[in-house]
Motif scaffolding. Structure first.
Motif, PDB file in Angstrom:
ATOM      1  N   UNK A  58       0.842  -1.220   0.021  1.00 34.82           N
ATOM      2  CA  UNK A  58      -0.138   0.145  -0.007  1.00 34.82           C
ATOM      3  C   UNK A  58       0.797   1.259  -0.078  1.00 34.82           C
ATOM      4  N   UNK A  59       2.281   1.222  -0.480  1.00 32.71           N
ATOM      5  CA  UNK A  59       3.089   2.181  -0.326  1.00 32.71           C
ATOM      6  C   UNK A  59       3.223   2.641  -1.663  1.00 32.71           C
ATOM      7  N   UNK A  60       2.960   2.029  -2.747  1.00 33.24           N
ATOM      8  CA  UNK A  60       3.032   2.299  -4.266  1.00 33.24           C
ATOM      9  C   UNK A  60       1.568   2.479  -5.019  1.00 33.24           C
ATOM     10  N   UNK A  61       1.393   3.341  -5.734  1.00 32.60           N
ATOM     11  CA  UNK A  61       0.410   3.188  -6.696  1.00 32.60           C
ATOM     12  C   UNK A  61       0.782   2.130  -7.741  1.00 32.60           C
ATOM     13  N   UNK A  62      -0.207   1.782  -8.505  1.00 31.73           N
ATOM     14  CA  UNK A  62      -0.044   0.770  -9.608  1.00 31.73           C
ATOM     15  C   UNK A  62       1.033   1.196 -10.545  1.00 31.73           C
ATOM     16  N   UNK A 105       4.020   8.923   0.212  1.00 38.98           N
ATOM     17  CA  UNK A 105       3.291   9.896  -0.328  1.00 38.98           C
ATOM     18  C   UNK A 105       2.116   9.173  -1.195  1.00 38.98           C
ATOM     19  N   UNK A 106       2.408   8.017  -1.885  1.00 44.97           N
ATOM     20  CA  UNK A 106       1.408   7.212  -2.677  1.00 44.97           C
ATOM     21  C   UNK A 106       0.517   6.646  -1.616  1.00 44.97           C
ATOM     22  N   UNK A 107       0.826   6.256  -0.366  1.00 41.64           N
ATOM     23  CA  UNK A 107      -0.194   5.943   0.617  1.00 41.64           C
ATOM     24  C   UNK A 107      -1.141   7.134   0.898  1.00 41.64           C
ATOM     25  N   UNK A 133       0.066   1.891   6.554  1.00 44.75           N
ATOM     26  CA  UNK A 133       0.086   1.683   5.251  1.00 44.75           C
ATOM     27  C   UNK A 133       1.512   0.936   4.860  1.00 44.75           C
ATOM     28  N   UNK A 134       2.672   1.411   5.592  1.00 44.29           N
ATOM     29  CA  UNK A 134       3.973   0.840   5.204  1.00 44.29           C
ATOM     30  C   UNK A 134       4.983   1.212   6.527  1.00 44.29           C
TER      31      UNK A 134
END
Length: 277
Positions: A58-62, A105-107, A133-134
C-alpha cells in the motif's frame, strides 16, 4: 484438506484461465528481481496467459509499481497490478475523516482519494482514523509513538477511531536472507498497547488486503474468471486469502516454509514450488 503437491509452475498453467502473482517474495524483493521472474513473465506472454500482480503493497500506486518493475527489467503495466492501497481509495469510512497515514506519498494519495482529510503527525494531533500502510515515508519510532498516542487520546475521549490496515503482512524479504518489518507488524505493536490499556474495549485494525478476499474478488472480476491460480510466498496472507476466496494456491519457498503444522493456521497450499521455472 489434502497435503500440497510438489509441482512446476509451467506445468500448472494449462489447468487455469489465468495466474495471480504476489510481488514481494515471488517477482522481487527489496534488492531487485528474483530468479525466474523475467522468464516467467516471458512465458505468460508467449502462452497468452492472463495474469495480474496482486500485492499487499500500500506504499506504491500501480503506476509507481510498474515503474519499479520496469527499472528491474520486468515489463508489467500498471493495468496488470492490483494493490491493497486501492482498497483504501474506495473505503467509505474515510470520507471526511481526519486521518493520519503511516506510509509514503502514494499511501497518502490513496487515502486522499477516499475523501479523507489528511492530518500530519504531531504531538497532540486529533484524528478520526489511522491508516497503517507501510514502514517507510515517516520517522519510524516517532511516527508510531505519535500515532499510538493519538489513538489513545481519541479512545479516552469516547470517540474510538477507525483503524485501517491495508497491508497485514508482518515482514517482507529484503534480499540476501534478510527480512524487514512492515505494516502488519506496526499494527500488531499498536494493538498490543491498546489491549493492555483498554482490554476488550480496545479498537482493532480492519484488515483490507490479503488474507481477506477483497483483492482476490477484484482480480477475478477484472479477469472475468474464478479459475485462477495464486502464486505467493506467505502462507498467512497469499495462501490463506486465496483459499478463502475459493482459489487454488501455489507456495514458493520464501518467507513461509510449508509444514503440516501450518494447516490449522493458514490452510494448505494446493501446490509447492521450488521456484518459478
Amino acid at each position: 484438506m489434502p497435503a500440497p503437491v510438489p509441482a512446476r509452475l509451467p506445468d500448472l498453467l494449462p489447468r487455469y484461465d489465468g495466474v495471480l502473482l504476489d510481488a514481494y517474495g515471488v517477482l522481487v524483493d527489496a534488492a531487485g528481481a528474483l530468479p525466474g521472474a523475467a522468464a516467467l513473465l516471458a512465458t505468460l506472454e508467449a502462452r497468452a496467459v492472463p495474469f495480474l500482480v496482486v500485492t499487499n503493497d500500500a506504499s506504491r500506486s500501480p503506476a509507481t509499481c510498474a515503474a519499479r518493475f520496469a527499472s528491474l527489467g520486468l515489463a508489467i503495466g500498471a493495468e496488470r497490478i492490483l494493490t491493497s492501497g486501492e482498497l483504501l481509495a474506495d473505503h467509505p469510512g474515510l470520507r471526511s475523516a481526519r486521518t493520519v497515514v503511516l506510509g509514503t506519498d502514494d499511501s497518502r494519495a490513496y487515502v486522499r482519494a477516499a475523501g479523507a482529510t489528511l492530518v500530519e503527525l504531531s504531538p497532540g494531533v486529533a484524528l478520526d482514523a489511522l491508516a497503517v500502510c507501510d514502514d517507510a515515508g515517516f520517522p519510524f519510532l516517532e511516527g508510531c509513538e505519535l500515532a499510538l498516542s493519538a489513538v489513545v487520546r481519541a479512545v479516552d475521549a469516547g470517540r474510538p477511531p477507525r483503524l485501517l490496515l491495508p497491508n497485514p503482512d508482518l515482514v517482507y524479504p529484503k534480499g540476501g536472507g534478510e527480512l524487514g518489518l512492515t505494516a502488519g507488524a506496526i499494527a500488531h505493536l499498536i494493538e498490543a498497547v491498546l489491549v493492555r490499556r483498554f482490554g476488550a474495549a480496545a479498537p482493532r485494525f480492519e484488515h483490507l488486503g490479503k488474507p481477506t478476499r477483497h483483492l482476490f474478488d477484484r482480480a477475478c472480476a477484472r479477469l472475468g474468471t474464478r479459475a485462477l491460480l495464486m502464486v505467493g510466498d506467505q502462507l498467512e496472507t497469499d495462501v490463506a486469502g486465496a483459499r478463502a476466496a475459493g482459489l487454488d494456491a501455489a507456495l514458493v519457498d520464501g518467507v513461509s516454509r510449508w509444514s503440516p503444522t501450518h494447516a490449522a493456521d493458514a490452510g494448505a497450499p494446493t501446490y509447492l514450488l521450488a521456484g518459478l521455472d
